[in-house]
Enzyme design. Sequence first.
Site, PDB file in Angstrom:
ATOM      1  NE  ARG A   1     104.954   7.289 -81.870  1.00 37.60           N
ATOM      2  CZ  ARG A   1     105.216   7.941 -83.005  1.00 37.60           C
ATOM      3  NH1 ARG A   1     106.371   8.567 -83.161  1.00 37.60           N
ATOM      4  NH2 ARG A   1     104.342   7.957 -83.994  1.00 37.60           N
ATOM      5  CD  GLU A  17     103.642  15.161 -86.175  1.00 39.19           C
ATOM      6  OE1 GLU A  17     104.002  13.983 -85.925  1.00 39.19           O
ATOM      7  OE2 GLU A  17     103.572  15.616 -87.316  1.00 39.19           O
ATOM      8  CG  ASN A  27     108.969  14.338 -87.711  1.00 39.18           C
ATOM      9  OD1 ASN A  27     109.818  13.918 -86.932  1.00 39.18           O
ATOM     10  ND2 ASN A  27     107.677  14.103 -87.531  1.00 39.18           N
ATOM     11  N   GLY A  57     109.596  13.785 -92.509  1.00 33.00           N
ATOM     12  CA  GLY A  57     110.681  13.296 -91.687  1.00 33.00           C
ATOM     13  C   GLY A  57     111.440  12.139 -92.301  1.00 33.00           C
ATOM     14  CG  HIS A  58     111.145   7.318 -93.377  1.00 34.97           C
ATOM     15  ND1 HIS A  58     111.795   6.518 -92.455  1.00 34.97           N
ATOM     16  CD2 HIS A  58     111.287   6.697 -94.574  1.00 34.97           C
ATOM     17  CE1 HIS A  58     112.298   5.460 -93.073  1.00 34.97           C
ATOM     18  NE2 HIS A  58     112.004   5.532 -94.349  1.00 34.97           N
ATOM     19  CG  HIS A 116     102.720   9.157 -92.705  1.00 34.62           C
ATOM     20  ND1 HIS A 116     103.039   9.337 -91.376  1.00 34.62           N
ATOM     21  CD2 HIS A 116     102.939   7.846 -92.946  1.00 34.62           C
ATOM     22  CE1 HIS A 116     103.418   8.196 -90.842  1.00 34.62           C
ATOM     23  NE2 HIS A 116     103.376   7.271 -91.774  1.00 34.62           N
ATOM     24  CG  ASP A 117     105.060   6.952 -95.983  1.00 32.41           C
ATOM     25  OD1 ASP A 117     106.084   7.065 -95.275  1.00 32.41           O
ATOM     26  OD2 ASP A 117     104.225   6.053 -95.816  1.00 32.41           O
ATOM     27  CG  HIS A 154     104.830  12.016 -82.689  1.00 32.33           C
ATOM     28  ND1 HIS A 154     103.884  11.538 -83.571  1.00 32.33           N
ATOM     29  CD2 HIS A 154     104.381  11.642 -81.462  1.00 32.33           C
ATOM     30  CE1 HIS A 154     102.926  10.923 -82.912  1.00 32.33           C
ATOM     31  NE2 HIS A 154     103.214  10.969 -81.621  1.00 32.33           N
TER      32      HIS A 154
END
Length: 249
Positions: free
Chosen positions: A45, A75, A7, A222-223, A199-200, A43
Amino acid sequence: MTKLSVNLNAVAQLRNRRDLPWPSVTGMARIVIEAGAEGVTVHPRPDERHVRRSDVYDLAKLLAEEAPEVEFNIEGYPTEDFIALIEAVDPEQVTLVPDDPGQATSDHGWDFVGKGNFLTDVVGRLKGAGRRVSLFCDPDAGEVGVAAARATGADRVELYTGPYGACHDDPAQAEVELMVLAQTAKAARAAGLGVNAGHDLTLANLPAFQAAVPGVDEVSIGHGITADALIYGFADAVRQYKAALGAAG
């Protein structure tokens, strides 16, 4: 083996801090692809605080011309603008998330039972061109939830792994969260759905996740991978995440 989709939102967010063209989102995409990533995720936004619409078009062009074997996963919440973007860009996979436009990041899955009719219509529109559709899924959706997800016509669910990722300092709770994720993943596969996750997820918690939740088709990260890229460089971070995915595969 579980595929890795990187991501690039955090890269875009860093670029957007200044009115400068770097770090380049497409340039970073080239690096992660050359390092072995099987997919690229964005993603976009509505406020474009991360990835911009122009980035989406640039990435689609890059992948089509230079890496057609790499999957593009977009996403987003299925507004008419988002659906129009998908129809224009035609990615291999669309992941629908129930985000409010102002949310900092995705933090929950769909209410498949309550939103079933709405999602069925959207999924039908998006799958019309042969795209794969994945639905963001709470870790405790269970058999009832995934059955309702399957009834929408979706191809996959993406397990929201945020609660597991939040247990970085609580191994006992992490085991509980892994058990919940494993049960939902099993129910999803039994219902005929593929399973993604994200996620995470990090280098530290990914091997345990892989061991506890077998058969995951793809993780979108991603993060964590961007944070590790600050230490190792993006190419080496990708290679380390792929190694972590393979360790339990």
